[in-house]
Scaffold this motif. Structure first.
Motif, mmCIF file in Angstrom:
data_model
loop_
_atom_site.group_PDB
_atom_site.id
_atom_site.type_symbol
_atom_site.label_atom_id
_atom_site.label_comp_id
_atom_site.label_asym_id
_atom_site.label_seq_id
_atom_site.Cartn_x
_atom_site.Cartn_y
_atom_site.Cartn_z
ATOM 1 N N HIS A 210 34.897 44.307 21.906
ATOM 2 C CA HIS A 210 36.166 43.858 22.645
ATOM 3 C C HIS A 210 37.407 44.459 21.888
ATOM 4 C CE1 HIS A 210 33.371 41.084 24.682
ATOM 5 N NE2 HIS A 210 34.133 41.221 25.800
ATOM 6 N N PHE A 211 37.163 44.693 20.452
ATOM 7 C CA PHE A 211 38.310 45.189 19.727
ATOM 8 C C PHE A 211 38.485 46.405 19.369
ATOM 9 C CE2 PHE A 211 37.471 40.659 19.004
ATOM 10 C CZ PHE A 211 38.700 39.940 19.188
ATOM 11 N N ASP B 147 38.842 54.556 23.139
ATOM 12 C CA ASP B 147 37.667 55.063 22.849
ATOM 13 C C ASP B 147 36.929 54.199 23.682
ATOM 14 O OD1 ASP B 147 38.718 55.988 20.602
ATOM 15 O OD2 ASP B 147 37.948 54.224 19.115
ATOM 16 N N ASN B 148 37.050 54.109 25.168
ATOM 17 C CA ASN B 148 36.162 53.542 25.964
ATOM 18 C C ASN B 148 35.095 54.179 26.987
ATOM 19 O OD1 ASN B 148 37.977 54.156 27.879
ATOM 20 N ND2 ASN B 148 38.540 52.121 28.612
ATOM 21 N N GLU B 149 34.993 55.408 26.423
ATOM 22 C CA GLU B 149 34.368 56.230 27.485
ATOM 23 C C GLU B 149 32.874 55.832 28.059
ATOM 24 O OE1 GLU B 149 33.118 56.496 23.495
ATOM 25 O OE2 GLU B 149 35.233 56.826 24.052
ATOM 26 N N LYS B 150 32.204 55.291 27.237
ATOM 27 C CA LYS B 150 30.762 54.897 27.800
ATOM 28 C C LYS B 150 30.381 53.615 27.905
ATOM 29 C CE LYS B 150 29.070 59.306 26.189
ATOM 30 N NZ LYS B 150 29.099 59.689 24.583
ATOM 31 N N ASN B 151 31.032 52.643 26.839
ATOM 32 C CA ASN B 151 30.454 51.303 26.640
ATOM 33 C C ASN B 151 30.891 50.353 28.057
ATOM 34 O OD1 ASN B 151 33.323 51.348 25.682
ATOM 35 N ND2 ASN B 151 33.094 49.640 24.816
ATOM 36 N N LYS B 152 29.700 50.066 28.684
ATOM 37 C CA LYS B 152 30.110 49.126 29.739
ATOM 38 C C LYS B 152 29.353 47.856 29.562
ATOM 39 C CE LYS B 152 31.475 52.636 32.473
ATOM 40 N NZ LYS B 152 32.553 52.758 32.987
ATOM 41 N N ASP B 153 30.156 46.861 30.176
ATOM 42 C CA ASP B 153 29.740 45.415 30.272
ATOM 43 C C ASP B 153 28.797 45.136 31.410
ATOM 44 O OD1 ASP B 153 29.448 42.660 30.061
ATOM 45 O OD2 ASP B 153 31.273 42.287 30.994
ATOM 46 N N MET B 154 27.654 44.949 31.123
ATOM 47 C CA MET B 154 26.368 44.707 32.043
ATOM 48 C C MET B 154 26.811 44.046 33.269
ATOM 49 S SD MET B 154 24.356 46.711 30.575
ATOM 50 C CE MET B 154 23.937 47.242 29.254
ATOM 51 N N ILE B 155 27.755 42.904 33.154
ATOM 52 C CA ILE B 155 28.094 42.112 34.303
ATOM 53 C C ILE B 155 29.221 42.820 35.209
ATOM 54 C CG2 ILE B 155 29.078 39.881 34.878
ATOM 55 C CD1 ILE B 155 27.683 38.805 32.268
ATOM 56 N N SER C 101 37.881 47.125 27.775
ATOM 57 C CA SER C 101 38.895 47.289 28.904
ATOM 58 C C SER C 101 40.083 46.282 28.720
ATOM 59 C CB SER C 101 38.100 47.254 30.071
ATOM 60 O OG SER C 101 37.815 46.282 30.444
ATOM 61 N N ARG C 102 41.087 46.434 29.409
ATOM 62 C CA ARG C 102 42.132 45.493 29.252
ATOM 63 C C ARG C 102 41.759 44.145 29.911
ATOM 64 N NH1 ARG C 102 47.528 45.162 29.080
ATOM 65 N NH2 ARG C 102 48.559 43.338 30.558
ATOM 66 N N THR C 103 41.106 44.405 31.133
ATOM 67 C CA THR C 103 40.238 43.035 31.652
ATOM 68 C C THR C 103 39.579 42.330 30.577
ATOM 69 O OG1 THR C 103 40.538 44.124 33.990
ATOM 70 C CG2 THR C 103 38.909 42.070 33.625
#
Length: 195
Positions: free
Chosen positions: A89-90, A95-103, A110-112
């Motif tokens: 989260h930090f 750098d957020n190209e691939k990491n996805k929250d499963m839910i 991400s901002r959200t």
């Protein structure tokens, strides 16, 4: 020590953590080494006490709330994967190209998701809203005895009055998000992890 720590992590685990969190291979092995050094019980998991030994958290007025964020409800230990999911989260947003929250399907950083993480620091009873009492407790943690209870109450009342759009005298996540729409959360809630 770094090589010993990485040898305890399987390549498949590293690849899965990379996909899930967006951390690089070297960041994961470095953070695993740190995780391992914090694991005083040497059982592959961290307790709240392990976190409390981190000087920066020990002196942070919200240290207990931050520590609690690492632990799923009802759990008293966190494994390395859970540790990495929380740290993700930090990560800086660029750098957020691939990491996805499963839910949610959004990147963990991400901002959200950053806003949701921050919201949970205030939502002490986890009922998806911030009450005046919860806001007061967190404010008291942050300022200690430097401000009177009357002043804190005034700050809490004014904050809720400004944020509460539906008149329920609480702050929902959507109201929390609206209040912070002009705040650069992506920058303020980012830690530069070494590559």
């Amino acid at each position: 020590m770094g090589s010993r720590a990485s040898s305890l992590l399987r390549e498949e685990d590293i690849d899965e953590i990379k996909k899930e969190t967006g951390f690089s291979h070297s960041q994961i092995t470095r953070l695993y080494s740190r995780f391992h050094s914090l694991d005083k019980g040497e059982n592959g998991a961290l307790s709240r006490e392990d976190f409390q030994r981190i000087p920066e958290l020990a002196i942070n007025p919200l240290g207990d709330r931050i520590i609690n964020a690492f632990f799923p409800e009802g759990e008293d230990q966190v494994n390395f994967r859970g540790f990495m999911r929380t740290l993700a989260h930090f990560r800086p947003v660029e750098d957020n190209e691939k990491n996805k929250d499963m839910i949610s399907g959004e990147p963990l950083n991400s901002r959200t998701n950053k806003l949701h993480f921050a919201f949970q620091l205030y939502d002490l009873d986890r009922d998806d809203k911030i009450s005046r009492d919860e806001l007061l407790q967190v404010l008291r943690m942050m300022v200690g005895v430097n401000i009177s209870d009357e002043q804190l109450g005034s700050i809490a009342d004014r904050t809720i009055q400004e944020a509460d759009t539906n008149g329920d005298m609480c702050i929902s996540f959507s109201e929390f998000t609206k209040v912070l729409e002009k705040v650069d959360v992506e920058q303020k809630m980012s830690i530069r992890f070494l590559h």
